[in-house]
Design a protein around this motif. Structure first.
Motif, short mmCIF file in Angstrom:
data_model
loop_
_atom_site.label_atom_id
_atom_site.label_comp_id
_atom_site.label_asym_id
_atom_site.label_seq_id
_atom_site.Cartn_x
_atom_site.Cartn_y
_atom_site.Cartn_z
N GLU A 138 14.60 -54.18 10.54
CA GLU A 138 15.22 -54.79 9.36
C GLU A 138 14.73 -54.19 8.05
O GLU A 138 15.43 -54.24 7.04
CB GLU A 138 14.98 -56.30 9.35
N ARG A 139 13.51 -53.66 8.06
CA ARG A 139 12.98 -53.04 6.85
C ARG A 139 11.89 -52.05 7.23
O ARG A 139 11.32 -52.13 8.32
CB ARG A 139 12.47 -54.07 5.85
N VAL A 140 11.64 -51.12 6.32
CA VAL A 140 10.54 -50.17 6.48
C VAL A 140 9.60 -50.42 5.32
O VAL A 140 10.02 -50.56 4.17
CB VAL A 140 11.05 -48.70 6.45
N ARG A 141 8.31 -50.48 5.62
CA ARG A 141 7.33 -50.75 4.57
C ARG A 141 6.19 -49.76 4.64
O ARG A 141 6.02 -49.02 5.61
CB ARG A 141 6.79 -52.17 4.69
N LEU A 142 5.40 -49.80 3.60
CA LEU A 142 4.16 -49.03 3.53
C LEU A 142 3.26 -49.72 2.52
O LEU A 142 3.70 -50.59 1.77
CB LEU A 142 4.44 -47.57 3.12
N TYR A 143 2.01 -49.35 2.53
CA TYR A 143 1.06 -49.83 1.54
C TYR A 143 0.55 -48.64 0.75
O TYR A 143 0.36 -47.56 1.29
CB TYR A 143 -0.13 -50.53 2.20
N VAL A 144 0.34 -48.86 -0.54
CA VAL A 144 -0.23 -47.83 -1.39
C VAL A 144 -1.36 -48.46 -2.20
O VAL A 144 -1.24 -49.57 -2.71
CB VAL A 144 0.84 -47.17 -2.30
N HIS A 145 -2.47 -47.75 -2.27
CA HIS A 145 -3.65 -48.22 -3.00
C HIS A 145 -3.31 -48.37 -4.47
O HIS A 145 -2.60 -47.54 -5.04
CB HIS A 145 -4.79 -47.22 -2.81
N GLU A 146 -3.83 -49.42 -5.08
CA GLU A 146 -3.56 -49.67 -6.50
C GLU A 146 -4.00 -48.52 -7.41
O GLU A 146 -3.49 -48.36 -8.51
CB GLU A 146 -4.23 -50.97 -6.94
N ASP A 147 -4.93 -47.69 -6.95
CA ASP A 147 -5.41 -46.56 -7.73
C ASP A 147 -4.74 -45.25 -7.35
O ASP A 147 -5.29 -44.17 -7.57
CB ASP A 147 -6.93 -46.42 -7.58
N ASN A 148 -3.54 -45.33 -6.75
CA ASN A 148 -2.80 -44.14 -6.35
C ASN A 148 -1.41 -44.17 -6.99
O ASN A 148 -0.39 -44.23 -6.30
CB ASN A 148 -2.72 -44.05 -4.83
N PRO A 149 -1.34 -44.09 -8.34
CA PRO A 149 -0.05 -44.22 -9.01
C PRO A 149 0.92 -43.08 -8.71
O PRO A 149 2.14 -43.29 -8.72
CB PRO A 149 -0.42 -44.25 -10.50
N ARG A 150 0.43 -41.89 -8.42
CA ARG A 150 1.33 -40.78 -8.10
C ARG A 150 2.11 -41.09 -6.82
O ARG A 150 3.32 -40.88 -6.76
CB ARG A 150 0.53 -39.49 -7.96
N ALA A 151 1.40 -41.57 -5.80
CA ALA A 151 2.09 -41.92 -4.55
C ALA A 151 3.06 -43.08 -4.78
O ALA A 151 4.20 -43.05 -4.29
CB ALA A 151 1.07 -42.28 -3.48
N ALA A 152 2.64 -44.09 -5.54
CA ALA A 152 3.52 -45.23 -5.80
C ALA A 152 4.79 -44.78 -6.51
O ALA A 152 5.89 -45.25 -6.19
CB ALA A 152 2.78 -46.29 -6.63
N ALA A 175 -10.65 -54.04 -3.99
CA ALA A 175 -9.49 -53.16 -4.21
C ALA A 175 -8.29 -53.71 -3.45
O ALA A 175 -8.43 -54.40 -2.44
CB ALA A 175 -9.81 -51.75 -3.75
N ARG A 176 -7.09 -53.37 -3.92
CA ARG A 176 -5.87 -53.90 -3.32
C ARG A 176 -4.94 -52.78 -2.86
O ARG A 176 -4.85 -51.73 -3.48
CB ARG A 176 -5.09 -54.76 -4.34
N GLU A 177 -4.24 -53.05 -1.78
CA GLU A 177 -3.13 -52.23 -1.30
C GLU A 177 -1.86 -52.99 -1.66
O GLU A 177 -1.75 -54.19 -1.40
CB GLU A 177 -3.21 -52.04 0.22
N ILE A 178 -0.90 -52.29 -2.24
CA ILE A 178 0.35 -52.91 -2.68
C ILE A 178 1.46 -52.53 -1.71
O ILE A 178 1.69 -51.35 -1.46
CB ILE A 178 0.70 -52.44 -4.11
N GLU A 179 2.13 -53.54 -1.18
CA GLU A 179 3.23 -53.28 -0.25
C GLU A 179 4.48 -52.84 -1.00
O GLU A 179 4.83 -53.39 -2.04
CB GLU A 179 3.54 -54.55 0.55
N HIS A 180 5.13 -51.79 -0.45
CA HIS A 180 6.44 -51.33 -0.91
C HIS A 180 7.34 -51.34 0.32
O HIS A 180 6.89 -51.08 1.44
CB HIS A 180 6.35 -49.90 -1.44
N ALA A 181 8.62 -51.64 0.11
CA ALA A 181 9.53 -51.70 1.27
C ALA A 181 10.95 -51.31 0.85
O ALA A 181 11.30 -51.34 -0.33
CB ALA A 181 9.54 -53.11 1.86
N VAL A 182 11.71 -50.97 1.86
CA VAL A 182 13.14 -50.72 1.70
C VAL A 182 13.83 -51.44 2.86
O VAL A 182 13.37 -51.39 4.00
CB VAL A 182 13.45 -49.20 1.67
N GLY A 183 14.94 -52.14 2.54
CA GLY A 183 15.67 -52.86 3.55
C GLY A 183 16.66 -51.97 4.28
O GLY A 183 16.99 -50.88 3.83
N ARG A 184 17.15 -52.50 5.38
CA ARG A 184 18.14 -51.78 6.19
C ARG A 184 19.35 -51.45 5.33
O ARG A 184 19.85 -52.31 4.62
CB ARG A 184 18.55 -52.63 7.39
N PRO A 185 19.78 -50.19 5.39
CA PRO A 185 20.95 -49.80 4.57
C PRO A 185 22.23 -50.47 5.05
O PRO A 185 22.37 -50.90 6.14
CB PRO A 185 21.02 -48.29 4.74
#
Length: 185
Positions: A138-152, A175-185
Motif C-alpha cells: 500500500e505504501r513505500v517508506r524510508l527513514y532519514v536522519h534529521e541531520d541528513n538534509p541532502r538525502a531528505a 537524535a531522530r529518524e524522520i519517516e518519508h513515504a509514498v502511497g500506491r500510485p
C-alpha cells in the motif's frame, strides 16, 4: 544511462560486501546507516553469503537488493527493499497497519552521484514493491536522519513526503529518524 540496474544474485556476496563496506566508509555514513564500518568489516563471509542470498530472487520473497552496475562491472550504487507485514514487529520496534515496503541501505558512490543512478535504483525498487501480488503493498517508506538534509531533499524530489512520524535513532535516543513515504500510485 550506461549502468544496468538489477537485483543481486546469490553468488555475488563479495560485491555485496565490498559495496556495503564502501557505503560505511562514506562521510555521511554516521547519519545514513545504523551500522559502522568497524562492525561491517568484522562480519564473516557466511554473513555476507546469507545477506546476498536473502536479497536475491533465489532467497526471501520479502527482500530485494537492487544494484547499479557500470559497463566495467563495478557496482556504483544500491538500495534494498524490505516487505513489512502488519503481523510482524518492525526494526524500529513499531507495528504497521498495512502491507508496506521499507527502503534501506541507500548508497551511490560519490564519483557516480549526479548521473541519475539514485533515481533509477528507486524506480526499480518501487516498481518491484508495487508489482507484488501477495502481499499487495500500500505504501513505500524510508527513514532519514534529521541531520541528513541532502538525502531528505532527494527523497522529497522523487515523491516521498514526510509523514510526521519520527523514531529515535537506535543507540542515540537524542537524535531522530524522520519517516518519508509514498502511497500506491
Amino acid at each position: 544511462m550506461e549502468h544496468v540496474v538489477r537485483t543481486v544474485r546469490a553468488e555475488e556476496w563479495p560485491q555485496v560486501k565490498e559495496l556495503r563496506l564502501a557505503a560505511l566508509r562514506d562521510p555521511v555514513a554516521a547519519v545514513a546507516f545504523l551500522e559502522t564500518y568497524e562492525q561491517g568489516v568484522t562480519r564473516s563471509d557466511a554473513f555476507w553469503q546469507e545477506r546476498a542470498f536473502n536479497a536475491s530472487e533465489a532467497g526471501s520473497s520479502d527482500v530485494r537488493q537492487f544494484v547499479a552496475v557500470a559497463p566495467d562491472g563495478r557496482w556504483d550504487g544500491s538500495v534494498t527493499v524490505l516487505v513489512e507485514r502488519p503481523d510482524v514487529e518492525q526494526p524500529f520496534g513499531e507495528r504497521v497497519d498495512v502491507h508496506q515496503a521499507h527502503v534501506v541501505g541507500v548508497f551511490v558512490r560519490s564519483e557516480a552521484r549526479g548521473a541519475g543512478l539514485a533515481e533509477e535504483l528507486f524506480r526499480a525498487a518501487t516498481e518491484w514493491a508495487w508489482s507484488l501480488a501477495e502481499p499487495r503493498i500500500e505504501r513505500v517508506r524510508l527513514y532519514v536522519h534529521e541531520d541528513n538534509p541532502r538525502a531528505a531533499a532527494f527523497y522529497r524530489r522523487i515523491g516521498f513526503v514526510p509523514t510526521g512520524s519520527t523514531v529515535p535513532v537506535p543507540g542515540d535516543p537524542s537524535a531522530r529518524e524522520i519517516e518519508h513515504a509514498v502511497g500506491r500510485p
